[in-house]
Scaffold this motif. Structure first.
Motif, PDB file in Angstrom:
ATOM      1  N   LEU A  68       0.889  -7.476  -3.046  1.00 35.09           N
ATOM      2  CA  LEU A  68      -0.236  -7.900  -3.870  1.00 35.09           C
ATOM      3  C   LEU A  68       0.153  -8.264  -5.290  1.00 35.09           C
ATOM      4  O   LEU A  68      -0.610  -8.910  -6.007  1.00 35.09           O
ATOM      5  N   GLY A  69       1.322  -7.800  -5.718  1.00 38.49           N
ATOM      6  CA  GLY A  69       1.772  -8.121  -7.067  1.00 38.49           C
ATOM      7  C   GLY A  69       1.108  -7.301  -8.152  1.00 38.49           C
ATOM      8  O   GLY A  69       1.151  -7.677  -9.329  1.00 38.49           O
ATOM      9  N   GLN A  70       0.488  -6.195  -7.772  1.00 44.62           N
ATOM     10  CA  GLN A  70      -0.148  -5.292  -8.728  1.00 44.62           C
ATOM     11  C   GLN A  70       0.123  -3.855  -8.300  1.00 44.62           C
ATOM     12  O   GLN A  70       0.226  -3.571  -7.095  1.00 44.62           O
ATOM     13  N   PRO A  71       0.220  -2.924  -9.255  1.00 41.04           N
ATOM     14  CA  PRO A  71       0.426  -1.507  -8.888  1.00 41.04           C
ATOM     15  C   PRO A  71      -0.756  -0.962  -8.103  1.00 41.04           C
ATOM     16  O   PRO A  71      -1.901  -1.374  -8.300  1.00 41.04           O
ATOM     17  N   ILE A  72      -0.467  -0.028  -7.195  1.00 42.27           N
ATOM     18  CA  ILE A  72      -1.509   0.730  -6.510  1.00 42.27           C
ATOM     19  C   ILE A  72      -1.351   2.175  -6.958  1.00 42.27           C
ATOM     20  O   ILE A  72      -0.336   2.822  -6.689  1.00 42.27           O
ATOM     21  N   VAL A  73      -2.348   2.671  -7.644  1.00 44.58           N
ATOM     22  CA  VAL A  73      -2.300   3.992  -8.254  1.00 44.58           C
ATOM     23  C   VAL A  73      -2.974   5.007  -7.327  1.00 44.58           C
ATOM     24  O   VAL A  73      -4.158   4.886  -7.018  1.00 44.58           O
ATOM     25  N   ILE A  74      -2.224   6.000  -6.876  1.00 46.12           N
ATOM     26  CA  ILE A  74      -2.771   7.029  -5.996  1.00 46.12           C
ATOM     27  C   ILE A  74      -3.542   8.047  -6.825  1.00 46.12           C
ATOM     28  O   ILE A  74      -3.029   8.593  -7.799  1.00 46.12           O
ATOM     29  N   ASP A  75      -4.773   8.297  -6.433  1.00 46.42           N
ATOM     30  CA  ASP A  75      -5.658   9.223  -7.151  1.00 46.42           C
ATOM     31  C   ASP A  75      -6.140  10.282  -6.167  1.00 46.42           C
ATOM     32  O   ASP A  75      -6.993  10.016  -5.317  1.00 46.42           O
ATOM     33  N   ASN A  76      -5.580  11.500  -6.242  1.00 44.93           N
ATOM     34  CA  ASN A  76      -5.960  12.588  -5.337  1.00 44.93           C
ATOM     35  C   ASN A  76      -7.248  13.244  -5.806  1.00 44.93           C
ATOM     36  O   ASN A  76      -7.315  13.757  -6.918  1.00 44.93           O
ATOM     37  N   ARG A  77      -8.257  13.217  -4.951  1.00 43.09           N
ATOM     38  CA  ARG A  77      -9.560  13.827  -5.265  1.00 43.09           C
ATOM     39  C   ARG A  77      -9.975  14.717  -4.099  1.00 43.09           C
ATOM     40  O   ARG A  77     -10.819  14.357  -3.290  1.00 43.09           O
ATOM     41  N   GLY A  78      -9.347  15.872  -3.967  1.00 39.52           N
ATOM     42  CA  GLY A  78      -9.625  16.760  -2.848  1.00 39.52           C
ATOM     43  C   GLY A  78     -10.907  17.546  -3.014  1.00 39.52           C
ATOM     44  O   GLY A  78     -11.489  17.617  -4.097  1.00 39.52           O
ATOM     45  N   GLY A  79     -11.355  18.144  -1.897  1.00 42.60           N
ATOM     46  CA  GLY A  79     -12.521  19.016  -1.927  1.00 42.60           C
ATOM     47  C   GLY A  79     -13.595  18.601  -0.948  1.00 42.60           C
ATOM     48  O   GLY A  79     -13.750  17.419  -0.626  1.00 42.60           O
TER      49      GLY A  79
END
Length: 332
Positions: A68-79
């Protein structure tokens, strides 16, 4: 005459201006879609960092970012069994810059377990594509000497109410235990933990005799001989444990629990954005290096179209609703 010419000239200019404005307005959304993505994409993982889902998201996300040519930022939102994280996705702007890892739990099972759901998986998401399936393993620790499912069931019939652990109430592992009890006609007591790590610690220490757990978390301990794998819950044997039978093979015909995972965006994602994300996702799952890394972790990659994931989600919602009602499964 000059007045007529002036009026005509003004009218032509006004018409040209109106046409230009209309064209620009119509072209703007198209240009925005063609340019997608123009900034980083947030990938919500509705579970804690460090687990199987986190590994899958980071591995697949890194490859998608290259495409895609863009960063993919992992965001952990557990619960809340994944509900907290997927609620973030459901309420995000439908522009493709927030997506999430939905699962058999969040998008099919949880609505039948929780009295209050922050979203409706049937209406609040756009399916993008499958990620694959994880494997659930039935295992015992040193507290039980059972070396097969048959031996475990024989013990359970003599000792009704044997405890079994899972990584949480309402999870696919809990579902695996419920179906196991139903099909084997034995009585078990569910002991939910907050994740696989404390479960494994107690299982190895003999504090709980048996467990249904995600294979990637337990695999190192099985390989080290600290835990004994009796069967896997899926319809096929795991490449990571080729000598371990499925529960169907071990005497429970028709048994199969295969946790699936997919990528979803909020409802109303434009079709070109869905297609762009779907293509990048499929490319990642078809890459040999990505596939090898996921398989080594006990995760089976499986790509699909948006329509296929949508169809799976709908079927599983109905199927698991029936299972949950019959078993009177609930979660807080």
């Amino acid at each position: 005459m000059s007045s007529h010419r002036a009026t005509s000239t003004w009218s032509r200019r006004a018409a040209i201006g109106a046409i230009a404005a209309w064209a620009a307005a119509g072209a703007a959304p198209l240009m925005a879609q063609q340019a997608f993505p123009a900034r980083p994409i947030r990938f919500i993982v509705p579970y804690a960092a460090g687990g199987t889902t986190d590994l899958v998201a980071r591995t697949v996300g890194a490859h998608m970012a290259q495409t895609l040519g863009q960063p993919i930022v992992i965001d952990n939102r557990g619960g809340a069994g994944g509900n907290i994280g997927m609620d973030v996705v459901a309420k995000a702007a439908p522009d493709g810059y927030t997506v999430g890892m939905g699962a058999i739990s969040t998008n099919a099972l949880n609505p039948h377990l929780y009295k209050k759901m922050p979203f409706d998986p049937r209406n609040d998401f756009t399916a993008i594509g499958m990620l694959g399936n994880s494997t659930i393993v039935l295992e015992v620790g040193p507290a039980l000497q059972a070396k097969s499912v048959a031996e475990l069931l024989a013990y359970a019939k003599k000792h009704p109410g044997v405890p079994y652990a899972t990584a949480g109430a309402g999870t696919s592992m809990n579902l695996a235990g419920v179906l196991f009890a139903q099909l084997s006609q034995t009585e078990w007591v569910h002991v939910p933990y907050k994740g696989s790590a404390p479960l494994i610690t107690d299982l190895i220490a003999g504090q709980v005799p048996a467990a249904f757990d995600n294979l990637p978390a337990s695999l190192p301990h099985i390989q080290a001989g600290k835990l004994r794998a009796l069967a896997v819950a899926g319809s096929q044997r795991s490449p990571s444990l080729p000598d371990v039978p499925t529960l169907a093979e071990a005497g429970l015909p028709g048994y199969a629990v295969e946790p699936w995972f997919g990528v979803y965006g909020p409802a109303g994602l434009p079709a070109p954005v869905v297609q762009r994300l779907q293509t990048a996702l499929q490319g990642a799952l078809n890459d040999p290096a990505v596939k090898d890394k996921l398989l080594a972790a006990g995760f089976s990659p499986r790509s699909s179209t948006s329509a296929e994931l949508e169809s799976l989600s709908a079927r599983e919602y109905e199927r698991l609703g029936k299972v949950a009602r019959e078993a009177k499964m609930t979660a807080d």
